[in-house]
Write a protein that holds these residues in place. Structure first.
Motif, PDB file in Angstrom:
ATOM      1  N   HIS A  54       0.877  -1.187   0.196  1.00 63.41           N
ATOM      2  CA  HIS A  54       0.122   0.142  -0.033  1.00 63.41           C
ATOM      3  C   HIS A  54       0.902   1.208   0.060  1.00 63.41           C
ATOM      4  O   HIS A  54       2.038   1.302   0.487  1.00 63.41           O
ATOM      5  CB  HIS A  54      -1.011  -0.068   1.073  1.00 63.41           C
ATOM      6  CG  HIS A  54      -0.240   0.191   2.516  1.00 63.41           C
ATOM      7  ND1 HIS A  54      -0.008   1.425   3.028  1.00 63.41           N
ATOM      8  CD2 HIS A  54      -0.180  -0.798   3.402  1.00 63.41           C
ATOM      9  CE1 HIS A  54       0.358   1.318   4.224  1.00 63.41           C
ATOM     10  NE2 HIS A  54       0.307  -0.115   4.628  1.00 63.41           N
ATOM     11  N   ASP A  55      -0.015   2.555  -0.371  1.00 64.66           N
ATOM     12  CA  ASP A  55       0.793   3.463  -0.552  1.00 64.66           C
ATOM     13  C   ASP A  55       0.577   4.516   0.638  1.00 64.66           C
ATOM     14  O   ASP A  55       0.961   5.680   0.381  1.00 64.66           O
ATOM     15  CB  ASP A  55       0.504   4.298  -1.785  1.00 64.66           C
ATOM     16  CG  ASP A  55       1.182   5.186  -2.393  1.00 64.66           C
ATOM     17  OD1 ASP A  55       2.469   5.195  -2.120  1.00 64.66           O
ATOM     18  OD2 ASP A  55       0.804   6.093  -3.194  1.00 64.66           O
ATOM     19  N   SER A  59      -5.240   4.743   1.612  1.00 65.99           N
ATOM     20  CA  SER A  59      -5.409   4.161   0.326  1.00 65.99           C
ATOM     21  C   SER A  59      -6.309   2.847   0.351  1.00 65.99           C
ATOM     22  O   SER A  59      -6.515   2.350   1.724  1.00 65.99           O
ATOM     23  CB  SER A  59      -3.792   3.410  -0.123  1.00 65.99           C
ATOM     24  OG  SER A  59      -3.515   2.883   0.854  1.00 65.99           O
ATOM     25  N   ARG A  74     -10.828   0.639  -6.212  1.00 64.69           N
ATOM     26  CA  ARG A  74      -9.763   1.502  -5.775  1.00 64.69           C
ATOM     27  C   ARG A  74      -8.845   0.582  -5.722  1.00 64.69           C
ATOM     28  O   ARG A  74      -7.516   1.067  -6.026  1.00 64.69           O
ATOM     29  CB  ARG A  74     -10.175   2.176  -4.493  1.00 64.69           C
ATOM     30  CG  ARG A  74     -11.161   3.299  -4.917  1.00 64.69           C
ATOM     31  CD  ARG A  74     -11.471   4.299  -3.437  1.00 64.69           C
ATOM     32  NE  ARG A  74     -10.254   4.695  -3.032  1.00 64.69           N
ATOM     33  CZ  ARG A  74      -9.973   4.670  -1.862  1.00 64.69           C
ATOM     34  NH1 ARG A  74     -10.810   4.333  -0.882  1.00 64.69           N
ATOM     35  NH2 ARG A  74      -8.727   5.285  -1.259  1.00 64.69           N
ATOM     36  N   GLU A  78      -5.045   0.979  -7.461  1.00 68.47           N
ATOM     37  CA  GLU A  78      -3.760   1.256  -6.685  1.00 68.47           C
ATOM     38  C   GLU A  78      -2.737   0.095  -7.040  1.00 68.47           C
ATOM     39  O   GLU A  78      -1.595   0.510  -7.225  1.00 68.47           O
ATOM     40  CB  GLU A  78      -4.017   1.334  -5.388  1.00 68.47           C
ATOM     41  CG  GLU A  78      -4.743   2.544  -4.771  1.00 68.47           C
ATOM     42  CD  GLU A  78      -5.324   2.343  -3.237  1.00 68.47           C
ATOM     43  OE1 GLU A  78      -4.683   1.480  -2.351  1.00 68.47           O
ATOM     44  OE2 GLU A  78      -6.162   3.231  -2.967  1.00 68.47           O
ATOM     45  N   GLU A  81      -0.244   0.555 -10.036  1.00 66.59           N
ATOM     46  CA  GLU A  81       0.618   1.640  -9.893  1.00 66.59           C
ATOM     47  C   GLU A  81       1.847   1.224  -9.122  1.00 66.59           C
ATOM     48  O   GLU A  81       3.008   1.894  -8.712  1.00 66.59           O
ATOM     49  CB  GLU A  81       0.123   3.105  -9.203  1.00 66.59           C
ATOM     50  CG  GLU A  81      -1.038   3.531  -9.916  1.00 66.59           C
ATOM     51  CD  GLU A  81      -0.779   4.061 -11.516  1.00 66.59           C
ATOM     52  OE1 GLU A  81       0.396   4.459 -11.580  1.00 66.59           O
ATOM     53  OE2 GLU A  81      -1.282   3.765 -12.307  1.00 66.59           O
TER      54      GLU A  81
END
Length: 106
Positions: A54-55, A59, A74, A78, A81
């Protein structure tokens, strides 16, 4: 679509003997799961993978890792990316398969 967490019993008998600090076993379970050994696949492993990718706070992957609530659309955005070392690309694929299978698409 947002799914609620589910709890499934983890079959520890099918895993490798644990190392003293458990890290080798955890890595082996994640590798096995990411390469299609669904006998050890469960929400807990998917959440562990999300926690490594995770970012940050806020998130969808972080929320799934922390609470088990999955906003599939979502999370998949994510996940597209995420950049990981080559030897961990299978983890991204495995988490994506889990999200598609368990979370569906909205």
């Amino acid at each position: 679509m947002i799914t609620q967490p589910t709890q499934t019993r983890f079959n520890f008998d099918s895993t490798l003997p644990a190392s003293l600090d458990q890290s080798d076993t955890a890595l082996q379970i994640l590798d096995d799961w990411s390469y299609g050994d669904t006998n050890v696949a469960d929400e807990g492993i998917a959440r562990m993978l999300a926690a490594t990718m995770h970012d940050g706070p806020g998130s969808a992957l972080e929320a799934f890792a922390a609470t088990g609530q999955l906003d599939a659309e979502r999370a998949l955005n994510e996940l597209n990316e995420v950049t990981v070392p080559l030897e961990r690309e299978a983890w991204v694929d495995a988490l994506g398969r889990y999200i598609l299978t368990e979370g569906g698409r909205s």
